[in-house]
Design a protein around this motif. Structure first.
Motif, mmCIF file in Angstrom:
data_model
loop_
_atom_site.group_PDB
_atom_site.id
_atom_site.type_symbol
_atom_site.label_atom_id
_atom_site.label_comp_id
_atom_site.label_asym_id
_atom_site.label_seq_id
_atom_site.Cartn_x
_atom_site.Cartn_y
_atom_site.Cartn_z
ATOM 1 N N SER A 7 0.886 -1.201 -0.170
ATOM 2 C CA SER A 7 -0.158 -0.095 -0.020
ATOM 3 C C SER A 7 0.833 1.202 0.037
ATOM 4 O O SER A 7 2.047 1.195 0.396
ATOM 5 C CB SER A 7 -0.945 0.017 1.303
ATOM 6 N N PRO A 8 0.442 2.422 -0.699
ATOM 7 C CA PRO A 8 -0.725 2.433 -1.375
ATOM 8 C C PRO A 8 -0.619 2.080 -2.929
ATOM 9 O O PRO A 8 -1.752 1.851 -3.441
ATOM 10 C CB PRO A 8 -0.831 4.174 -1.330
ATOM 11 N N LEU A 9 0.130 1.562 -3.335
ATOM 12 C CA LEU A 9 0.085 0.944 -4.741
ATOM 13 C C LEU A 9 -0.563 -0.438 -4.521
ATOM 14 O O LEU A 9 -0.466 -1.543 -3.707
ATOM 15 C CB LEU A 9 1.529 0.790 -5.237
ATOM 16 N N LYS A 10 -1.370 -0.913 -5.641
ATOM 17 C CA LYS A 10 -1.811 -2.237 -5.754
ATOM 18 C C LYS A 10 -2.071 -2.615 -7.378
ATOM 19 O O LYS A 10 -2.167 -2.063 -8.199
ATOM 20 C CB LYS A 10 -3.462 -2.187 -5.342
ATOM 21 N N ILE A 11 -1.542 -4.123 -7.447
ATOM 22 C CA ILE A 11 -1.854 -4.375 -8.801
ATOM 23 C C ILE A 11 -3.161 -5.407 -8.746
ATOM 24 O O ILE A 11 -3.410 -6.110 -7.995
ATOM 25 C CB ILE A 11 -0.708 -5.519 -8.950
ATOM 26 N N ASP A 36 3.317 14.670 -0.245
ATOM 27 C CA ASP A 36 4.713 15.568 0.105
ATOM 28 C C ASP A 36 5.435 14.233 0.846
ATOM 29 O O ASP A 36 4.899 13.825 1.838
ATOM 30 C CB ASP A 36 4.364 16.740 0.937
ATOM 31 N N GLY A 37 6.523 14.052 0.484
ATOM 32 C CA GLY A 37 7.450 13.110 1.254
ATOM 33 C C GLY A 37 7.391 11.437 0.474
ATOM 34 O O GLY A 37 8.190 10.665 0.949
ATOM 35 N N ASP A 38 6.052 10.998 -0.436
ATOM 36 C CA ASP A 38 6.084 10.069 -1.007
ATOM 37 C C ASP A 38 7.166 9.584 -1.931
ATOM 38 O O ASP A 38 7.801 10.530 -2.757
ATOM 39 C CB ASP A 38 4.882 10.012 -1.718
ATOM 40 N N HIS A 39 7.554 8.362 -1.704
ATOM 41 C CA HIS A 39 8.572 7.994 -2.968
ATOM 42 C C HIS A 39 8.071 6.486 -3.429
ATOM 43 O O HIS A 39 8.299 5.712 -2.779
ATOM 44 C CB HIS A 39 9.875 7.586 -2.228
ATOM 45 N N TYR A 40 7.736 6.456 -4.612
ATOM 46 C CA TYR A 40 7.296 5.242 -5.191
ATOM 47 C C TYR A 40 8.075 4.557 -5.893
ATOM 48 O O TYR A 40 8.763 5.386 -6.880
ATOM 49 C CB TYR A 40 6.083 5.768 -6.272
ATOM 50 N N LYS A 41 8.200 3.504 -5.751
ATOM 51 C CA LYS A 41 9.119 2.435 -6.576
ATOM 52 C C LYS A 41 8.439 1.394 -7.174
ATOM 53 O O LYS A 41 7.695 0.624 -6.494
ATOM 54 C CB LYS A 41 10.205 1.875 -5.679
ATOM 55 N N VAL A 42 8.572 1.158 -8.671
ATOM 56 C CA VAL A 42 7.743 0.175 -9.316
ATOM 57 C C VAL A 42 8.887 -0.417 -10.255
ATOM 58 O O VAL A 42 9.655 0.067 -10.797
ATOM 59 C CB VAL A 42 6.781 0.695 -10.165
ATOM 60 N N THR A 43 9.201 -1.724 -10.210
ATOM 61 C CA THR A 43 9.854 -2.660 -10.861
ATOM 62 C C THR A 43 8.919 -3.722 -11.710
ATOM 63 O O THR A 43 8.337 -4.338 -10.972
ATOM 64 C CB THR A 43 11.048 -3.392 -10.051
ATOM 65 N N ILE A 44 9.036 -3.827 -13.136
ATOM 66 C CA ILE A 44 8.562 -4.905 -13.599
ATOM 67 C C ILE A 44 9.521 -5.656 -14.656
ATOM 68 O O ILE A 44 10.414 -4.875 -15.275
ATOM 69 C CB ILE A 44 7.445 -4.258 -14.610
ATOM 70 N N GLY A 69 8.667 17.365 -1.605
ATOM 71 C CA GLY A 69 7.875 16.771 -2.608
ATOM 72 C C GLY A 69 7.689 15.207 -2.700
ATOM 73 O O GLY A 69 8.205 14.614 -1.937
ATOM 74 N N ALA A 70 7.252 15.151 -3.735
ATOM 75 C CA ALA A 70 7.111 13.441 -4.180
ATOM 76 C C ALA A 70 8.233 12.984 -5.165
ATOM 77 O O ALA A 70 8.688 13.809 -6.060
ATOM 78 C CB ALA A 70 5.951 13.091 -4.752
ATOM 79 N N LYS A 71 8.479 11.766 -5.280
ATOM 80 C CA LYS A 71 9.531 11.063 -6.179
ATOM 81 C C LYS A 71 9.051 9.708 -6.621
ATOM 82 O O LYS A 71 8.443 9.107 -6.036
ATOM 83 C CB LYS A 71 10.772 10.719 -5.506
ATOM 84 N N THR A 72 9.113 9.340 -7.940
ATOM 85 C CA THR A 72 8.629 8.054 -8.450
ATOM 86 C C THR A 72 10.128 7.349 -9.181
ATOM 87 O O THR A 72 10.782 8.204 -9.880
ATOM 88 C CB THR A 72 7.486 8.192 -9.401
ATOM 89 N N ASP A 73 10.222 6.367 -8.999
ATOM 90 C CA ASP A 73 11.179 5.597 -9.578
ATOM 91 C C ASP A 73 10.638 4.280 -10.189
ATOM 92 O O ASP A 73 10.076 3.352 -9.380
ATOM 93 C CB ASP A 73 12.530 5.193 -8.773
ATOM 94 N N TYR A 74 10.575 4.196 -11.645
ATOM 95 C CA TYR A 74 9.984 3.076 -12.154
ATOM 96 C C TYR A 74 10.959 2.525 -13.054
ATOM 97 O O TYR A 74 11.648 3.319 -13.831
ATOM 98 C CB TYR A 74 8.759 3.550 -13.252
#
Length: 253
Positions: A7-11, A36-44, A69-74
């Motif tokens: 959580s909070p990501l769901k497949i 603010d402060g979120d850091h999402y990481k997704v690997t496929i 702020g927020a960050k995403t690493d896909y």
């Protein structure tokens, strides 16, 4: 297929595409959006000869920030002769928001990639036009361990003169469509350019060029998100037909 999420990501449950033997995967964010402060990481990881179509359920919303702020690493690893189609919904950076996004693709021999990225200037229905603090997006494509494409877009509206001639000018929305495949050549490029006159009728400025290796990049500027989405769908349909003789993909949302 193996999967894991927190959580909070769901497949969600996957769906097949019988016409192509492909698999559709929907990624969900059960939160209100990137905070603010979120850091999402997704690997496929795609195994060789596999075919995966990935999207999300709604626009990516970036909320106001008082910190970093927020960050995403896909990161997407595409195996030999595999096909990966990544069609996320557009990104909406709210007023006072900060987002640093990084998307990286690793292609093995014979692998193919279609990726559409659309960015809005904010919540236009609230007249939040370029009122975010900082937006940056980095996209990198590697083929057999060697970088073949790299793009870094950054806009800080308070200091950048984005409305100048040669920058965004009067346009507010933008899209980039990435096409990488052994069959992505000059013939496909000409077919895509034939779409541009109809794009202009929808108030879209478009350009396309060959990448350094087996790739085509299409860039578009527009004044509304739905017009860019329609144009990207047309590009997607042409690529599916000419690269693999596939019919248009039907995504249910």
């Amino acid at each position: 297929m193996e999967r894991y999420h927190e959580s909070p990501l769901k497949i969600t449950k996957t769906f097949g595409e019988p016409e192509t033997n492909g698999l559709k995967l929907y990624m969900m964010d059960v939160s209100p959006g990137l905070m603010d402060g979120d850091h999402y990481k997704v690997t496929i990881d795609l195994e060789e000869h596999s075919h995966l179509i990935v999207t999300n359920q709604s626009f990516s919303k970036v909320h106001p920030a008082i910190g970093d702020g927020a960050k995403t690493d896909y990161q997407f690893n595409i195996g030999e002769n595999a096909i990966f189609e990544y069609m996320p919904e557009p990104t909406i950076p709210y007023k006072e928001s900060i987002l640093r996004a990084c998307t990286t693709f690793h292609l093995a021999t014979g692998a193919s990639l279609l990726y559409c990225d659309i960015t809005t200037p904010g919540r236009t229905h609230r007249d939040e036009i370029f009122q975010y603090k900082h937006f940056s997006a980095t996209t990198e494509v590697n083929h057999n361990g060697r970088r073949i494409a790299y793009d870094h877009y950054q806009l800080i509206p308070a200091i950048h003169r984005h409305q100048d001639v040669g920058v965004l000018e009067h346009y507010t929305h933008q899209a980039v469509f990435w096409i990488f495949s052994p069959q992505a050549n000059g013939s496909l490029l000409q077919l895509l350019r034939q779409l541009f006159p109809s794009f202009a009728e929808s108030r879209i400025l478009a350009g396309a060029s060959l990448a350094s290796e087996q790739g085509i990049i299409v860039r578009m500027l527009g004044l509304s998100v739905w017009e860019l989405q329609q144009s990207c769908d047309q590009i997607w349909n042409v690529c599916r037909d000419k690269l693999w003789n596939y019919p248009p993909c039907q995504l249910r949302k």
